[in-house]
Scaffold this motif. Structure first.
Motif, PDB file in Angstrom:
ATOM      1  N   ALA A 148      94.028  39.339 -15.102  1.00  0.00           N
ATOM      2  CA  ALA A 148      93.293  40.570 -15.435  1.00  0.00           C
ATOM      3  C   ALA A 148      92.990  41.334 -14.155  1.00  0.00           C
ATOM      4  O   ALA A 148      92.812  40.728 -13.092  1.00  0.00           O
ATOM      5  CB  ALA A 148      91.999  40.221 -16.168  1.00  0.00           C
ATOM      6  N   PRO A 149      92.895  42.667 -14.242  1.00  0.00           N
ATOM      7  CA  PRO A 149      92.690  43.461 -13.027  1.00  0.00           C
ATOM      8  C   PRO A 149      91.452  43.035 -12.239  1.00  0.00           C
ATOM      9  O   PRO A 149      91.477  43.016 -11.013  1.00  0.00           O
ATOM     10  CB  PRO A 149      92.554  44.895 -13.550  1.00  0.00           C
ATOM     11  N   GLU A 150      90.366  42.677 -12.994  1.00  0.00           N
ATOM     12  CA  GLU A 150      89.117  42.345 -12.295  1.00  0.00           C
ATOM     13  C   GLU A 150      89.203  41.021 -11.551  1.00  0.00           C
ATOM     14  O   GLU A 150      88.377  40.726 -10.700  1.00  0.00           O
ATOM     15  CB  GLU A 150      87.944  42.341 -13.278  1.00  0.00           C
ATOM     16  N   LYS A 151      90.215  40.208 -11.885  1.00  0.00           N
ATOM     17  CA  LYS A 151      90.349  38.911 -11.219  1.00  0.00           C
ATOM     18  C   LYS A 151      91.283  38.980 -10.010  1.00  0.00           C
ATOM     19  O   LYS A 151      91.535  37.976  -9.362  1.00  0.00           O
ATOM     20  CB  LYS A 151      90.917  37.883 -12.213  1.00  0.00           C
ATOM     21  N   THR A 198     101.176  38.161 -11.293  1.00  0.00           N
ATOM     22  CA  THR A 198     101.947  38.468 -12.486  1.00  0.00           C
ATOM     23  C   THR A 198     103.253  37.708 -12.430  1.00  0.00           C
ATOM     24  O   THR A 198     103.937  37.719 -11.403  1.00  0.00           O
ATOM     25  CB  THR A 198     102.265  39.971 -12.573  1.00  0.00           C
ATOM     26  N   SER A 199     103.553  37.016 -13.503  1.00  0.00           N
ATOM     27  CA  SER A 199     104.872  36.422 -13.640  1.00  0.00           C
ATOM     28  C   SER A 199     105.146  36.370 -15.122  1.00  0.00           C
ATOM     29  O   SER A 199     104.659  35.499 -15.834  1.00  0.00           O
ATOM     30  CB  SER A 199     104.904  35.014 -13.032  1.00  0.00           C
ATOM     31  N   THR A 242      92.790  39.079 -24.855  1.00  0.00           N
ATOM     32  CA  THR A 242      91.809  39.550 -23.886  1.00  0.00           C
ATOM     33  C   THR A 242      90.604  40.062 -24.659  1.00  0.00           C
ATOM     34  O   THR A 242      90.704  40.355 -25.850  1.00  0.00           O
ATOM     35  CB  THR A 242      92.382  40.701 -23.042  1.00  0.00           C
ATOM     36  N   GLN A 243      89.445  40.193 -23.970  1.00  0.00           N
ATOM     37  CA  GLN A 243      88.244  40.754 -24.593  1.00  0.00           C
ATOM     38  C   GLN A 243      88.578  42.035 -25.329  1.00  0.00           C
ATOM     39  O   GLN A 243      88.214  42.244 -26.485  1.00  0.00           O
ATOM     40  CB  GLN A 243      87.204  41.087 -23.515  1.00  0.00           C
ATOM     41  N   GLU A 244      89.282  42.924 -24.597  1.00  0.00           N
ATOM     42  CA  GLU A 244      89.590  44.241 -25.123  1.00  0.00           C
ATOM     43  C   GLU A 244      90.377  44.146 -26.421  1.00  0.00           C
ATOM     44  O   GLU A 244      90.008  44.742 -27.436  1.00  0.00           O
ATOM     45  CB  GLU A 244      90.388  45.009 -24.064  1.00  0.00           C
ATOM     46  N   THR A 299      84.596  42.921 -15.809  1.00  0.00           N
ATOM     47  CA  THR A 299      85.404  42.656 -16.995  1.00  0.00           C
ATOM     48  C   THR A 299      85.364  43.858 -17.926  1.00  0.00           C
ATOM     49  O   THR A 299      84.604  44.801 -17.710  1.00  0.00           O
ATOM     50  CB  THR A 299      84.863  41.446 -17.771  1.00  0.00           C
ATOM     51  N   TRP A 300      86.150  43.796 -18.985  1.00  0.00           N
ATOM     52  CA  TRP A 300      86.206  44.905 -19.940  1.00  0.00           C
ATOM     53  C   TRP A 300      84.828  45.169 -20.542  1.00  0.00           C
ATOM     54  O   TRP A 300      84.377  46.305 -20.633  1.00  0.00           O
ATOM     55  CB  TRP A 300      87.222  44.580 -21.037  1.00  0.00           C
TER      56      TRP A 300
END
Lengths: 365, 582
Positions: A80-83, A71-72, B23-25, B491-492
């Protein structure tokens, strides 16, 4: 020095509406260490964790894991959280009820398109570590709270994430199980050597498990340090009050003897007394401060001893076996005292309170 | 360790956040949100605008003005229709509330015999078409062809018609018995969830059973009773089929039957129809607003959510009276109408009495055999179209419902609140009102006179029902279940597919079948938006009733009723007992 930290958080800010939930905090943690964010509810600790996880987007600041800036805000980066490749254990365990235990644990590996044989091996290994091998085919709803906790941990670490985040994971367990899981969690973390961040409002949990504790309130960091120094040397009134039990009363620094020691004056009902004490950083002569001393470092006896004299009346005395839990009234102030049980102090008696000068602190307001 | 306790104060304004937006969402939820907003708001805006357009005497041109509203409140016919609507709605609300509350109390709190077996039957009218109910009661109790009247005549020699449902009382009777389950559903849940210690403590003060019931039990469920009553009032005000069948042909018009004639009749005047729709809509929306804002929030303050098994009240010998009462209700609402329709449908001509020697299935051939050249198109089209609409409509509406629920409960901020509001609006407007809005909006577009406009009307009006089903589950499912999937690397969309939707499955099935049922019997939207070739089942029934005869009407009604009853069975299997009472 911050380059040595595996996780580095800089100037993190997060608003909820107009409320500044996290107010520009910065901290870091070296690889393999266990860091706890400790504070009352609403202090911003969970929000901070959510920002690290990527589930909340901060309004300013930077978060770096290893060499990877996840994050910056300034550079418009928010992975993204999943990444992020971070494992997380949630307060509610969040074990998916429509899958069994091994399916839950296998999920992160399936997402990563691993070969089935490797998935099986890794799941078995993870379940072994948390001691759930026998429960692999059980449905989430058939597990006890402690078992769900272990399954959640297995799921969070099975994909060998860079970081492990814990959001008050023990708060839904009963006291006995909680004490047991504290030790267990710490053992597993140590065993797999993963850098971990743990959020809790339970100071005992923090003291038992952490390498490093950050005490937070109202979006700020109040103090950072190891469990021992947080407990023994709180720097301000909030930390002193929040961690353990302390006698806290207003006073003023009357002298600074150098080397971190000095004298604080406290007064009650026209009576003043000057006490030798250790000074928190930044306190100078003439400053307002708080006297902080833990009950186990306070003694009460019928006979006066050397040093400053505080005379009061016992208003409560509870026999705890190894000691007496007493309250001694001095003016309007009530000293919490853990007295030696052979003293047999009785309610109504006049006693002399004595503070151990090596553990008497002057802390910032 | 490098920690920086004295971080410098950084000056950052509260969130703006257009930076990492795509984002997808965000993309998917925003698109669906916008579609919902347009679908809901545009017809209502069009309705408002059209209601202020006045058609000139030649019927070609329009000008701005208030003449439409003057016509409603001063014109003889429409003013009378307005008064009739008020009478019917009030009467039906009283009757349905009395029936619903008493039946709920008997089933939830007393030892009435066979109550567990009776309960599903009490709910059946909820799934059936009130329009078909009106047709059945017309054949049971109209002065000339009423089966009951003729039986009374031959059995007891009663020479005057014993019953007459071709008036406002008939409309109140049929709507009352058909809408009673709405009140029942609201009240029975509250009664079952009520903490029994509230009643027990009244008993310990010396209050008797009945006294406790009237001073403690019923007052505690008053919010639920009021909620149910308001829903009934609003539903009745927008009910088209029952007054159209029973009272309108005999001079008792209502606003809905008037809107219908202005929408499709010979003297069609969409602008006047829009104004009448506005009058109905403003009243119903106001009541729904009261229910939503004032009554619904209170219904949980006295009633805890815990699963208590309250003590049942021993009625003694009276329990058989309670049983008889409940059986009577099931008879008049379900058994008698279906039996009557069945017998009527077996005659070539219905004269008010069963002629055993002339029974035939010929009518069923006429209305069901779509491959048969002599079949009636309006009926056979209706069957096919209704199943297409019900299947497609329920599926699309549930997708919308899932995404809208997701946005309301899982995303924060302004959009969530706007959507929450948007998905209450359609509930506040009766189908016929919303259909008028859809009609005036899309009449000049290519979707007019296709199934698409019906689909649009159905989904817009009824997706909130599915959304409520989903929302109640989503609120019970922790957000952390989704979040932990994201943390596991999904992913979402993957999370939605593998975690969120599987967890919502029971709610999705229940909602889907509920919408399927509603669409299969839908009349008041269809009647405004259909055209030749896009008839629906209920429109087919309407057509047969208007242009053919009662036996054929009954045959199609029976076919529709059988389809609906099958859905009821599936619904109970899938959703379980408590699904509706949530």
């Amino acid at each position: 020095m911050s380059e040595n930290n595996y996780l580095q958080v800089d100037h993190l800010v997060k608003y909820f509406g107009d409320d500044r939930a996290v107010d520009g905090i910065s901290f870091g943690i070296p690889e393999g260490k266990f860091l706890t964010l400790l504070g009352p509810s609403g202090c911003g600790k969970t929000t901070t964790l959510m920002c690290i996880a990527g589930l909340h987007k901060p309004d300013a600041g930077e978060i770096r894991i290893g060499a990877d800036p996840v994050t910056s805000i300034e550079n418009r980066i928010n992975t993204a959280p999943e990444k992020r490749n971070i494992g997380m254990v949630f307060q509610s365990y969040a074990i998916w009820p429509h899958m069994d235990v091994s399916q839950n644990v296998a999920y992160p590996l399936e997402i990563r398109n691993m070969a089935q044989s490797e998935i099986d091996d890794r799941v078995a290994e993870a379940l072994e570590i948390v001691g759930l091998t026998d429960m692999a085919d059980k449905n989430a709803t058939q597990l006890s709270g402690g078992q769900q906790q272990r399954a959640a941990l297995a799921r969070a670490m099975v994909f060998r994430p860079r970081l492990l985040l814990f959001d008050e994971p023990l708060s839904n367990l009963d006291l006995k199980l909680r004490e047991q899981m504290r030790v267990e969690l710490k053992r597993i973390q140590h065993e797999i050597g993963i850098t971990s961040i743990y959020v809790t409002h339970d100071q005992a949990e923090a003291l038992v498990m952490s390498d490093e504790i950050i005490v937070m309130s109202k979006g700020h960091i109040e103090q950072t340090g190891g469990p021992h120094s947080i407990y023994a040397r709180p720097v301000n009134k909030f930390v002193s009050d929040f961690i353990g039990v302390a006698n806290l009363t207003e006073g003023r620094i009357v002298s600074n003897g150098g080397g971190g020691s000095g004298t604080i004056e406290i007064s009650q009902g026209g009576e003043s007394v000057q006490l030798p004490c250790l000074l928190a950083d930044g306190l100078a002569e003439g400053d307002d401060a708080f006297l902080s001393v833990r009950p186990e470092n306070v003694d009460a006896s019928r006979q006066p001893k050397d040093g400053p004299r505080i005379e009061g009346e016992v208003i409560q005395s509870v026999f705890l076996g190894n000691c007496l839990d007493c309250r001694v009234k001095w003016g309007e102030f009530e000293w919490k005292v853990l007295a030696h049980s052979r003293e047999r102090l009785r309610v109504g008696e006049k006693v002399y309170v004595r503070l151990d000068p090596d553990h008497t602190l002057a802390v910032r307001p | 360790m490098a920690t920086d306790t004295a971080a410098p104060q950084i000056d950052v304004a509260p969130p703006r956040g257009w930076r990492t937006w795509f984002t997808q969402e965000n993309i998917i939820t925003t698109i669906v949100g916008l579609i919902v907003a347009v679908a809901v708001i545009v017809p209502l805006v069009a309705l408002v605008i059209n209601s202020f357009l006045v058609l000139d005497d030649l019927g070609f041109d329009t000008e701005w003005g208030l003449q439409n509203y003057r016509d409603i409140f001063q014109g003889r016919v429409i003013k009378k229709a307005l008064i009739n609507t008020a009478i019917i709605s009030t009467g039906c609300t009283i009757l349905a509330t009395l029936l619903g509350v008493s039946l709920a109390w008997i089933n939830a709190r007393t030892n009435c015999p066979f109550r567990e077996q009776l309960e599903p039957f009490n709910l059946i009218p909820f799934f059936l078409s009130p329009f078909v109910g009106a047709i059945a009661w017309h054949n049971l109790a109209s002065p000339k062809v009423g089966l009951l009247n003729n039986m009374a005549k031959s059995a007891f020699g009663i020479d005057f018609p014993l019953f007459n449902v071709n008036n406002l009382w008939g409309v109140i009777w049929v709507t009352g018995i058909f809408f009673a389950p709405l009140v029942y559903l609201f009240v029975v849940g509250s009664l079952r969830r009520m903490d029994p210690s509230l009643e027990d403590s009244a008993r310990t003060t010396g209050a008797g059973l009945l006294r406790t019931t009237f001073t403690i039990t019923l007052p505690l469920v008053t919010p639920a009773i009021l909620s149910g009553a308001i829903i009934v009032f609003v539903t009745t005000a927008g009910e088209f089929g029952v007054p159209f069948k029973l009272s309108a042909p005999f001079g008792w018009e209502t606003l809905t039957t008037q809107i219908f004639t202005k929408a499709v009749g010979d003297d069609a005047n969409h602008y006047l129809g829009a104004a009448m729709s506005m009058v109905v809509g403003v009243v119903t929306a106001f009541f729904i607003w009261i229910q939503h804002r004032i009554i619904a929030p209170r219904s949980y303050t006295t009633v805890t959510g815990k699963g208590f098994r309250p003590n049942l009240i021993d009625l003694g010998g009276w329990k058989w009276l309670a049983f008889a009462y409940n059986v009577f209700y099931v008879c008049v609402a379900v058994v008698l109408p279906i039996i009557c329709l069945f017998f009527v449908s077996l005659h070539k001509i219905w004269s008010g009495r069963i002629i055993w020697s002339e029974l035939t299935f010929w009518n069923y051939q006429k209305v069901l055999f779509f491959w048969w050249p002599e079949s009636i198109d309006a009926a056979t089209n209706g069957i096919i179209n209704s199943f297409i609409l019900a299947f497609g409509g329920a599926s699309i509406a549930m997708v919308v419902a899932i995404i809208v629920s997701y946005m309301i409960h899982r995303t924060k901020g302004y959009g969530a609140r706007v959507l929450d509001f948007l998905s209450v609006i359609p509930i506040g407007f009766p189908g016929i009102v919303l259909a008028m809005g859809v009609l005036v909006t899309y009449i000049k577009t290519p979707i007019y006179a296709t199934l698409w406009i019906l689909l649009l009307g159905y989904i817009t009006r009824f997706f909130p029902y599915g959304q409520r089903n989903i929302s109640s589950i989503m609120m019970a499912v922790s957000e952390e279940l989704d979040q932990s999937s994201r943390m596991a690397g999904a992913t979402w969309l993957t999370t939605l597919r593998r975690i969120t939707i599987p967890l919502l499955k029971p709610g999705i099935f229940a909602g889907w079948i509920l919408l399927f049922v509603i669409f299969l019997r839908e009349l008041s939207i269809s009647i405004i938006l259909y055209s030749a070739g896009t008839e629906t089942l209920s429109v087919g029934v309407y057509y047969l009733s208007n242009f053919e005869n009662e036996p054929m009407t009954s045959a199609l009604s029976i076919a529709q009723t059988v389809a609906l009853l099958i859905c009821v069975v599936i619904f109970r299997k899938v959703a379980g007992k408590e699904a509706l009472t949530a």
